[in-house]
Design a protein around this motif. Structure first.
Motif, PDB file in Angstrom:
ATOM      1  N   ARG A 273      12.342  14.139 -14.178  1.00  0.00           N
ATOM      2  CA  ARG A 273      12.222  14.243 -12.949  1.00  0.00           C
ATOM      3  C   ARG A 273      11.758  15.800 -12.418  1.00  0.00           C
ATOM      4  NH1 ARG A 273      12.761   9.645 -13.649  1.00  0.00           N
ATOM      5  NH2 ARG A 273      13.904   8.425 -14.019  1.00  0.00           N
ATOM      6  N   GLN A 274      12.285  16.850 -13.068  1.00  0.00           N
ATOM      7  CA  GLN A 274      11.748  17.908 -12.295  1.00  0.00           C
ATOM      8  C   GLN A 274       9.995  17.901 -12.457  1.00  0.00           C
ATOM      9  OE1 GLN A 274      14.231  21.008 -13.330  1.00  0.00           O
ATOM     10  NE2 GLN A 274      15.321  20.485 -14.979  1.00  0.00           N
ATOM     11  N   PHE A 275       9.437  17.470 -13.174  1.00  0.00           N
ATOM     12  CA  PHE A 275       8.134  17.694 -13.446  1.00  0.00           C
ATOM     13  C   PHE A 275       7.352  16.756 -11.543  1.00  0.00           C
ATOM     14  CE2 PHE A 275       8.628  20.031 -16.922  1.00  0.00           C
ATOM     15  CZ  PHE A 275       6.854  20.182 -16.981  1.00  0.00           C
ATOM     16  N   GLN A 276       8.511  15.443 -11.564  1.00  0.00           N
ATOM     17  CA  GLN A 276       7.416  14.713 -10.330  1.00  0.00           C
ATOM     18  C   GLN A 276       8.323  14.938  -8.849  1.00  0.00           C
ATOM     19  OE1 GLN A 276      10.848  11.405 -11.548  1.00  0.00           O
ATOM     20  NE2 GLN A 276       9.169  10.448 -12.353  1.00  0.00           N
ATOM     21  N   ALA A 277       9.300  16.176  -9.256  1.00  0.00           N
ATOM     22  CA  ALA A 277       9.302  16.508  -7.607  1.00  0.00           C
ATOM     23  C   ALA A 277       8.797  17.709  -7.678  1.00  0.00           C
ATOM     24  CB  ALA A 277      10.613  17.039  -7.963  1.00  0.00           C
ATOM     25  N   ALA A 278       7.782  19.018  -8.752  1.00  0.00           N
ATOM     26  CA  ALA A 278       7.233  19.196  -8.639  1.00  0.00           C
ATOM     27  C   ALA A 278       5.775  18.854  -8.839  1.00  0.00           C
ATOM     28  CB  ALA A 278       7.260  20.589 -10.155  1.00  0.00           C
ATOM     29  N   PHE A 279       5.221  17.765  -9.300  1.00  0.00           N
ATOM     30  CA  PHE A 279       4.034  17.238  -8.895  1.00  0.00           C
ATOM     31  C   PHE A 279       4.200  16.094  -8.429  1.00  0.00           C
ATOM     32  CE2 PHE A 279       4.252  19.883 -12.457  1.00  0.00           C
ATOM     33  CZ  PHE A 279       3.263  20.804 -12.698  1.00  0.00           C
ATOM     34  N   SER A 280       2.253  16.042  -7.810  1.00  0.00           N
ATOM     35  CA  SER A 280       1.934  14.610  -7.185  1.00  0.00           C
ATOM     36  C   SER A 280       2.167  13.247  -7.974  1.00  0.00           C
ATOM     37  CB  SER A 280       0.320  14.853  -6.318  1.00  0.00           C
ATOM     38  OG  SER A 280       0.241  13.787  -5.628  1.00  0.00           O
ATOM     39  N   PRO A 281       2.733  12.313  -7.026  1.00  0.00           N
ATOM     40  CA  PRO A 281       2.835  11.485  -8.258  1.00  0.00           C
ATOM     41  C   PRO A 281       0.731  10.927  -9.122  1.00  0.00           C
ATOM     42  CG  PRO A 281       4.048  10.968  -6.094  1.00  0.00           C
ATOM     43  CD  PRO A 281       3.668  12.600  -5.456  1.00  0.00           C
ATOM     44  N   SER A 282       0.399  11.015  -7.281  1.00  0.00           N
ATOM     45  CA  SER A 282      -1.055  11.305  -8.126  1.00  0.00           C
ATOM     46  C   SER A 282      -1.274  11.810  -9.335  1.00  0.00           C
ATOM     47  CB  SER A 282      -1.929  11.565  -7.192  1.00  0.00           C
ATOM     48  OG  SER A 282      -2.069  13.088  -6.756  1.00  0.00           O
ATOM     49  N   TRP A 283      -0.482  12.854 -10.057  1.00  0.00           N
ATOM     50  CA  TRP A 283      -1.048  13.466 -11.121  1.00  0.00           C
ATOM     51  C   TRP A 283       0.051  12.888 -12.474  1.00  0.00           C
ATOM     52  CZ3 TRP A 283      -5.159  15.036 -11.307  1.00  0.00           C
ATOM     53  CH2 TRP A 283      -6.216  16.397 -10.121  1.00  0.00           C
ATOM     54  N   TRP A 284       1.135  11.897 -11.962  1.00  0.00           N
ATOM     55  CA  TRP A 284       2.155  11.967 -13.301  1.00  0.00           C
ATOM     56  C   TRP A 284       1.663  11.225 -14.645  1.00  0.00           C
ATOM     57  CZ3 TRP A 284       7.055   9.283  -9.465  1.00  0.00           C
ATOM     58  CH2 TRP A 284       7.598  10.248  -8.588  1.00  0.00           C
ATOM     59  N   LYS A 285       0.242  10.214 -14.591  1.00  0.00           N
ATOM     60  CA  LYS A 285       0.257   9.400 -14.960  1.00  0.00           C
ATOM     61  C   LYS A 285      -0.955  10.453 -15.917  1.00  0.00           C
ATOM     62  CE  LYS A 285      -0.557   4.589 -13.573  1.00  0.00           C
ATOM     63  NZ  LYS A 285      -1.953   3.495 -13.706  1.00  0.00           N
ATOM     64  N   GLU A 286      -1.389  11.445 -15.554  1.00  0.00           N
ATOM     65  CA  GLU A 286      -1.769  12.792 -16.845  1.00  0.00           C
ATOM     66  C   GLU A 286      -0.325  13.545 -17.121  1.00  0.00           C
ATOM     67  OE1 GLU A 286      -4.835  14.168 -14.945  1.00  0.00           O
ATOM     68  OE2 GLU A 286      -5.653  12.876 -14.216  1.00  0.00           O
ATOM     69  N   LEU A 287       0.711  13.262 -16.505  1.00  0.00           N
ATOM     70  CA  LEU A 287       1.676  14.598 -16.757  1.00  0.00           C
ATOM     71  C   LEU A 287       2.429  14.000 -18.244  1.00  0.00           C
ATOM     72  CD1 LEU A 287       2.361  16.043 -14.189  1.00  0.00           C
ATOM     73  CD2 LEU A 287       0.409  17.060 -15.910  1.00  0.00           C
ATOM     74  N   PHE A 288       3.101  12.835 -17.780  1.00  0.00           N
ATOM     75  CA  PHE A 288       3.405  12.547 -18.982  1.00  0.00           C
ATOM     76  C   PHE A 288       3.541  10.471 -19.037  1.00  0.00           C
ATOM     77  CE2 PHE A 288       5.169  12.964 -14.576  1.00  0.00           C
ATOM     78  CZ  PHE A 288       6.029  11.642 -14.450  1.00  0.00           C
ATOM     79  N   TYR A 289       4.424  10.303 -20.396  1.00  0.00           N
ATOM     80  CA  TYR A 289       4.769   8.469 -20.042  1.00  0.00           C
ATOM     81  C   TYR A 289       5.964   8.048 -20.417  1.00  0.00           C
ATOM     82  CZ  TYR A 289       3.102   9.187 -24.673  1.00  0.00           C
ATOM     83  OH  TYR A 289       2.862   9.694 -26.466  1.00  0.00           O
ATOM     84  N   GLU A 290       6.664   7.079 -20.504  1.00  0.00           N
ATOM     85  CA  GLU A 290       8.129   6.860 -20.635  1.00  0.00           C
ATOM     86  C   GLU A 290       7.347   5.476 -22.429  1.00  0.00           C
ATOM     87  OE1 GLU A 290      11.886   4.667 -19.789  1.00  0.00           O
ATOM     88  OE2 GLU A 290      10.737   4.679 -17.982  1.00  0.00           O
ATOM     89  N   LYS A 291       8.565   6.409 -23.111  1.00  0.00           N
ATOM     90  CA  LYS A 291       8.735   5.634 -24.496  1.00  0.00           C
ATOM     91  C   LYS A 291       9.555   4.830 -24.383  1.00  0.00           C
ATOM     92  CE  LYS A 291       8.798   9.247 -26.858  1.00  0.00           C
ATOM     93  NZ  LYS A 291       8.628   9.819 -28.017  1.00  0.00           N
ATOM     94  N   GLU A 292       9.885   3.518 -25.143  1.00  0.00           N
ATOM     95  CA  GLU A 292      10.416   2.629 -25.607  1.00  0.00           C
ATOM     96  C   GLU A 292      11.981   3.118 -25.337  1.00  0.00           C
ATOM     97  OE1 GLU A 292      10.034  -0.295 -28.473  1.00  0.00           O
ATOM     98  OE2 GLU A 292       7.448  -1.246 -27.291  1.00  0.00           O
ATOM     99  N   ASN A 293      12.569   4.030 -25.845  1.00  0.00           N
ATOM    100  CA  ASN A 293      13.742   5.045 -26.952  1.00  0.00           C
ATOM    101  C   ASN A 293      14.511   5.463 -25.208  1.00  0.00           C
ATOM    102  OD1 ASN A 293      12.048   7.414 -25.999  1.00  0.00           O
ATOM    103  ND2 ASN A 293      13.028   7.819 -28.250  1.00  0.00           N
TER     104      ASN A 293
END
Length: 284
Positions: free
Chosen positions: A202-222
């Motif tokens: 959530r803190q990275f989402q606030a600090a970086f443009s949504p256009s970069w989110w796919k390059e920065l992180f991905y969610e897992k099943e857990n």
């Protein structure tokens, strides 16, 4: 010494002198204005969980062993330990301007500063030193104005954009221009190894443009996420005005290579510290 390397990254070189191996970036060496290096676990005298090149005075190792480790690295890399200036890392974005008055602080005399995760200087022969066991070392070299910076960037420093802040301080202090800088993102935990919780993301989402989110992180099943600190710091330096070709990123993950590099995650906190060192050469 066989490292597990990440493809498509800047290949760091292993240099060994007097039985002490360390890592260097060819691009930083090619600037011709700095001595630099990043330690490994090998070549020191510490024992047990600190084996063998531990550079931390604060984790329970014998002080004499740590001092001998510094001495061996200094001889191998080519710097004078009496001229070290050590950080006081607490995951801030604070940048200290270091001068000749700071020589030896943290090593041969007490520090009169706290909460320092980055340092900059234009004093030749003064050795900046920061410490790691998964967090990201950032090396900054301005060969035009002859100034350097070294920063410790864990996830808190990264979300706070300490790399950009270090560039800004160099601009203020030394008239550094982003287009003149060469920066290197050093050995640290890779995205494959770095699982974090949603509150961090959530803190990275606030600090970086949504256009970069796919390059920065991905969610897992857990419900956890895999976070890419290397890419985040690349984007931070681009935001600071650097061109992509001025930014080089390591091919070495501390966690993947925990037998050769200290990793907090891999050791469950039972470990020593690695060190990053950066010194401006005397002008010819």
């Amino acid at each position: 010494m066989e490292f597990i390397r990440k493809k498509g990254r800047e290949a760091m070189e292993v240099v060994e002198r007097s039985g002490v191996p360390f890592l260097v970036f060819p691009r930083l060496r090619e600037t011709g204005v700095v001595v630099h290096g990043f330690s490994t676990r090998l070549g020191g005298v510490s024992r047990g969980i600190f084996s063998s090149m531990n550079l931390s005075f604060a984790r329970g190792d014998e002080e004499d062993c740590v001092r001998e480790n510094f001495a061996r690295l200094g001889r191998a890399m080519g710097f004078d330990c009496q001229r070290l200036v050590l950080s006081d890392q607490t995951h801030t974005t604070n940048v200290r301007v270091v001068t000749e008055e700071d020589v030896g602080k943290g090593f041969v005399r007490p520090r009169d500063y706290t909460d320092v995760d980055a340092m900059v200087t234009n004093a030749p022969g003064l050795v900046l030193a920061t410490f790691y066991a998964d967090c990201v070392p950032l090396f900054l070299v301005d060969p035009v104005h002859r100034a350097i910076g070294l920063a410790h960037s864990g996830w808190k420093g990264t979300v706070g954009k300490i790399g950009k802040r270090t560039v800004e301080v160099m601009e203020e202090q030394y008239n550094t221009r982003p287009e003149d800088l060469v920066v290197a993102i050093g050995p640290s935990i890779c995205q494959d190894c770095y699982e974090v919780s949603e509150d961090v993301i959530r803190q990275f989402q606030a600090a970086f443009s949504p256009s970069w989110w796919k390059e920065l992180f991905y969610e897992k099943e857990n419900g956890k996420y895999q976070l890419n600190l290397w890419r985040a710091n690349e984007l931070i330096f681009r935001e600071a005005g650097l061109r992509p070709e001025q930014i080089v990123t390591t091919d070495l993950c501390t966690c993947c290579n925990h037998e050769l590099l200290f990793s907090h995650r891999a050791s469950l906190g039972k470990r020593g510290n690695l060190g990053a060192f950066l010194m401006l050469r005397e002008e010819d």
